[in-house]
Motif scaffolding. Structure first.
Motif, PDB file in Angstrom:
ATOM      1  N   UNK A  76       3.981  -1.396   4.425  1.00 56.69           N
ATOM      2  CA  UNK A  76       2.584  -1.092   4.100  1.00 56.69           C
ATOM      3  C   UNK A  76       2.457   0.350   3.604  1.00 56.69           C
ATOM      4  N   UNK A  77       3.154   1.277   4.275  1.00 58.67           N
ATOM      5  CA  UNK A  77       3.095   2.681   3.867  1.00 58.67           C
ATOM      6  C   UNK A  77       3.723   2.882   2.492  1.00 58.67           C
ATOM      7  N   UNK A  78       4.766   2.137   2.177  1.00 59.07           N
ATOM      8  CA  UNK A  78       5.387   2.216   0.849  1.00 59.07           C
ATOM      9  C   UNK A  78       4.415   1.711  -0.215  1.00 59.07           C
ATOM     10  N   UNK A  79       3.706   0.617   0.059  1.00 56.06           N
ATOM     11  CA  UNK A  79       2.700   0.119  -0.883  1.00 56.06           C
ATOM     12  C   UNK A  79       1.576   1.127  -1.070  1.00 56.06           C
ATOM     13  N   UNK A  80       1.169   1.767  -0.002  1.00 56.31           N
ATOM     14  CA  UNK A  80       0.131   2.787  -0.090  1.00 56.31           C
ATOM     15  C   UNK A  80       0.592   3.934  -0.978  1.00 56.31           C
ATOM     16  N   UNK A  81       1.818   4.418  -0.772  1.00 50.80           N
ATOM     17  CA  UNK A  81       2.344   5.514  -1.589  1.00 50.80           C
ATOM     18  C   UNK A  81       2.421   5.106  -3.060  1.00 50.80           C
ATOM     19  N   UNK A  82       2.813   3.859  -3.306  1.00 50.46           N
ATOM     20  CA  UNK A  82       2.895   3.343  -4.675  1.00 50.46           C
ATOM     21  C   UNK A  82       1.500   3.302  -5.317  1.00 50.46           C
ATOM     22  N   UNK A  83       0.501   2.878  -4.562  1.00 40.89           N
ATOM     23  CA  UNK A  83      -0.875   2.831  -5.069  1.00 40.89           C
ATOM     24  C   UNK A  83      -1.366   4.232  -5.405  1.00 40.89           C
ATOM     25  N   UNK A  84      -1.087   5.201  -4.526  1.00 40.72           N
ATOM     26  CA  UNK A  84      -1.497   6.587  -4.798  1.00 40.72           C
ATOM     27  C   UNK A  84      -0.823   7.092  -6.071  1.00 40.72           C
ATOM     28  N   UNK A  85       0.462   6.811  -6.237  1.00 41.87           N
ATOM     29  CA  UNK A  85       1.175   7.240  -7.446  1.00 41.87           C
ATOM     30  C   UNK A  85       0.570   6.598  -8.695  1.00 41.87           C
ATOM     31  N   UNK A  86       0.219   5.318  -8.615  1.00 42.45           N
ATOM     32  CA  UNK A  86      -0.422   4.639  -9.752  1.00 42.45           C
ATOM     33  C   UNK A  86      -1.773   5.292 -10.062  1.00 42.45           C
ATOM     34  N   UNK A  87      -2.538   5.616  -9.022  1.00 43.78           N
ATOM     35  CA  UNK A  87      -3.823   6.282  -9.226  1.00 43.78           C
ATOM     36  C   UNK A  87      -3.623   7.631  -9.912  1.00 43.78           C
ATOM     37  N   UNK A  88      -2.642   8.401  -9.436  1.00 41.88           N
ATOM     38  CA  UNK A  88      -2.358   9.702 -10.047  1.00 41.88           C
ATOM     39  C   UNK A  88      -1.980   9.548 -11.519  1.00 41.88           C
ATOM     40  N   UNK A  89      -1.194   8.528 -11.824  1.00 42.10           N
ATOM     41  CA  UNK A  89      -0.762   8.286 -13.202  1.00 42.10           C
ATOM     42  C   UNK A  89      -1.952   7.966 -14.110  1.00 42.10           C
ATOM     43  N   UNK A  90      -3.028   7.448 -13.522  1.00 36.69           N
ATOM     44  CA  UNK A  90      -4.236   7.136 -14.290  1.00 36.69           C
ATOM     45  C   UNK A  90      -5.226   8.296 -14.287  1.00 36.69           C
ATOM     46  N   UNK A  91      -4.830   9.456 -13.770  1.00 34.32           N
ATOM     47  CA  UNK A  91      -5.701  10.623 -13.773  1.00 34.32           C
ATOM     48  C   UNK A  91      -6.689  10.685 -12.628  1.00 34.32           C
ATOM     49  N   UNK A  92      -6.497   9.858 -11.606  1.00 37.46           N
ATOM     50  CA  UNK A  92      -7.412   9.849 -10.469  1.00 37.46           C
ATOM     51  C   UNK A  92      -7.386  11.193  -9.747  1.00 37.46           C
TER      52      UNK A  92
END
Length: 115
Positions: free
Chosen positions: A9-25
């Motif tokens: 779950x924590x790995x998925x969370x980190x992946x989601x944060x990275x995806x958000x950052x990649x989109x300029x979040x």
């Protein structure tokens, strides 16, 4: 698909944060974050909802679909790596204490301020 472990779950969370950052979040900006969890019994979902409410979350929905009771809850929060890992660990712990399965989180991106 079986239940994910806390490290998964924590790995998925980190992946989601990275995806958000990649989109300029702007991940440090608070925004409403929605969560879902599945339970076998309404009683367990209600008890988890009570504990989540005490922890500062808002219960947004409770409904049955086939043999599963779904609990929807939310909170205003940032989604940077540290904050997202902390809320993931907190909600997974609460949901599991009541026999549930955490189904993850999501929310809108916060774009940068136009200069």
């Amino acid at each position: 698909m079986g239940e994910l472990s806390l490290p998964e779950q924590l790995a998925l969370t980190a992946e989601t944060v990275e995806q958000n950052l990649a989109h300029g979040d702007q991940v440090h900006a608070p925004r409403p974050i929605d969560h879902t969890a599945a339970f076998r019994a309404r009683r367990a979902a209600v008890a988890a909802g009570d504990e989540l409410t005490a922890a500062g979350y808002r219960v947004d929905g409770l409904y049955r679909r086939l043999l599963t009771v779904w609990l929807e809850f939310s909170a205003m929060t940032a989604v940077d790596h540290a904050t997202a890992a902390a809320f993931t660990e907190e909600v997974v712990g609460i949901v599991r204490r009541h026999g549930g399965r955490y189904d993850g989180w999501g929310g809108f991106l916060v774009p940068p301020d136009p200069a």
